[in-house]
Design an enzyme around this catalytic site. Structure first.
Site, PDB file in Angstrom:
ATOM      1  N   ASN A   1       0.831  -1.196   0.000  1.00 38.88           N
ATOM      2  CA  ASN A   1       0.000   0.000   0.000  1.00 38.88           C
ATOM      3  C   ASN A   1       0.869   1.251   0.000  1.00 38.88           C
ATOM      4  O   ASN A   1       1.955   1.289   0.568  1.00 38.88           O
ATOM      5  CB  ASN A   1      -1.014  -0.003   1.145  1.00 38.88           C
TER       6      ASN A   1
ATOM      7  N   GLU B   1       0.204   5.282   0.613  1.00 39.96           N
ATOM      8  CA  GLU B   1      -0.743   6.314   1.034  1.00 39.96           C
ATOM      9  C   GLU B   1      -0.410   7.667   0.425  1.00 39.96           C
ATOM     10  O   GLU B   1       0.690   7.901  -0.068  1.00 39.96           O
ATOM     11  CB  GLU B   1      -0.738   6.446   2.560  1.00 39.96           C
TER      12      GLU B   1
ATOM     13  N   CYS C   1      -3.903   0.536  -2.863  1.00 37.64           N
ATOM     14  CA  CYS C   1      -3.887  -0.673  -2.039  1.00 37.64           C
ATOM     15  C   CYS C   1      -2.811  -1.638  -2.538  1.00 37.64           C
ATOM     16  O   CYS C   1      -2.421  -1.613  -3.712  1.00 37.64           O
ATOM     17  CB  CYS C   1      -5.240  -1.367  -2.096  1.00 37.64           C
TER      18      CYS C   1
ATOM     19  N   GLU D   1      -3.054  -4.848  -3.070  1.00 38.88           N
ATOM     20  CA  GLU D   1      -3.570  -5.748  -4.106  1.00 38.88           C
ATOM     21  C   GLU D   1      -3.538  -5.078  -5.475  1.00 38.88           C
ATOM     22  O   GLU D   1      -3.168  -5.685  -6.472  1.00 38.88           O
ATOM     23  CB  GLU D   1      -5.004  -6.180  -3.779  1.00 38.88           C
TER      24      GLU D   1
ATOM     25  N   CYS E   1     -10.254  -4.613   0.497  1.00 35.87           N
ATOM     26  CA  CYS E   1     -11.388  -3.693   0.459  1.00 35.87           C
ATOM     27  C   CYS E   1     -12.304  -4.084  -0.699  1.00 35.87           C
ATOM     28  O   CYS E   1     -11.942  -4.915  -1.550  1.00 35.87           O
ATOM     29  CB  CYS E   1     -10.901  -2.252   0.311  1.00 35.87           C
TER      30      CYS E   1
ATOM     31  N   CYS F   1     -10.775  -3.600  -4.201  1.00 40.67           N
ATOM     32  CA  CYS F   1      -9.748  -4.594  -4.533  1.00 40.67           C
ATOM     33  C   CYS F   1     -10.354  -5.963  -4.778  1.00 40.67           C
ATOM     34  O   CYS F   1      -9.831  -6.728  -5.588  1.00 40.67           O
ATOM     35  CB  CYS F   1      -8.677  -4.647  -3.452  1.00 40.67           C
TER      36      CYS F   1
END
Length: 130
Positions: free
Chosen positions: A39, A41, A50, A52, A83, A86
């Site tokens: 990830n 940010e 993310c 994934e 999430c 994803c």
């Protein structure tokens, strides 16, 4: 290197100055090659990426469009699921029976198929006209 080892290693590269919540993901492409992502940010939270999604992007950038196994790892009390966005991204490139292993850094694991993690998935068949 196996998926867990690859995800653990890339997790350490996560850029998480705001949440401090590092996530690593690894996919095994149909060729057997392992693709990883972590990830990343951004101070404007919705603009982050993310783990994934990063692994999927690496796979596609390498010329593959299908994976046969996936693993996600985070330092959380219970295995962390992808999430919603994803989940949809994963089912775009993995068949319903593909296994997704969700792990904690302490060794707990939950294994589900992509069909289980996203029942009622939206796919290209929904856009077909008869």
């Amino acid at each position: 290197m196996d998926l867990r080892e690859a995800a653990e290693k890339v997790r350490e590269n996560a850029y998480v100055p705001y949440s401090k919540f590092k996530v690593g993901a690894a996919l095994r492409g149909a060729s057997g090659t392992i693709y990883v992502g972590c990830n990343v940010e951004n101070v404007a939270y919705p603009e982050g990426t993310c783990a994934e999604a990063g692994a999927i992007a690496a796979m596609v950038a390498a010329g593959e469009t299908e994976f046969t196994e996936a693993l996600v790892i985070a330092d959380s009390p219970t295995p962390v699921p992808p999430c919603g966005g994803c989940r949809q991204k994963l089912v775009e490139f993995g068949k319903a029976e593909v296994k997704l292993t969700m792990c904690t850094t302490d060794g707990a694991e939950t294994v589900m198929t992509l069909a289980e993690v996203l029942p009622g998935r939206f796919d290209a068949s929904h856009m077909e006209r008869t």
